[in-house]
Design a protein around this motif. Structure first.
Motif: not given
Length: 185
Positions: A91-102, A130-133, A152-159
């Motif tokens: 099991p993996v927890l990735l925290d966080c997607l938006t810091l990764w995007l940054t 489990v992904l956190v954003g 915009d990129e965060a919105g696209r990634l989350h969608q």
């Protein structure tokens, strides 16, 4: 948040839980609770970078909190898909997607290609993920090009992730709201 334990027994994207929320919404605590409810070992992928002393202190505090809970931590600001591919059976927890995007934006990497690679990595997983954003699209329109691109990129990634993830939860004021997947009992 107690009493809300989602079924994360599926594999691949069906076994992926996307947890979104604002800053200090309780999303990370909720996400950690979901993964610690699963049998160990468990992996925490931390994407944050310590750009200043305050962030260094935050990272040190988070590490200390996880140390006694049986987490293995991998600090990876860029190659998140690679870490997921190397740890497919725990099991993996990735925290966080938006810091990764940054990090991707600051390193001028191809966000679309990396997002596609992330989705592929998630599809091959044999254990829950489990992904956190941070949901950043609820505020005002940013006043500069980089901030607007980030939003915009965060919105696209989350969608993209929400469309394929088995479960999606939005956390506000510490309260999880199931947007997709199994409803709490």
């Amino acid at each position: 948040m107690s009493g809300v334990v989602l079924n994360l027994s599926d594999t691949g994207l069906a076994g992926t839980l996307l947890v979104l929320g604002g800053a200090r919404s309780g999303k990370s605590r909720f996400a950690e609770g979901q993964v610690t409810a699963l049998p160990g070992p468990r992996l925490y992928i931390a994407t944050g970078r310590a750009w200043d002393e305050e962030m260094q202190a935050r990272i040190a505090q988070h590490k200390a909190e996880r140390a006694h809970a049986g987490w293995q931590t991998v600090e990876e600001p860029l190659d998140v898909p690679g870490v997921l591919e190397r740890h497919t059976h725990i099991p993996v927890l990735l925290d966080c997607l938006t810091l990764w995007l940054t990090n991707l934006l600051l390193e001028e990497q191809d966000v679309e290609a990396q997002s596609t690679r992330l989705l592929h990595s998630l599809s091959t997983r044999a254990a829950p993920t489990v992904l956190v954003g941070n949901e950043v699209g609820l505020g005002i329109v940013p006043d500069n090009v980089l901030a607007r691109r980030f939003r915009d990129e965060a919105g696209r990634l989350h969608q993209r992730l929400a469309a394929q993830a088995g479960q999606v939860v939005f956390v506000a004021a510490g309260l999880p709201m199931v947007l997709k997947g199994q409803k709490p009992a």
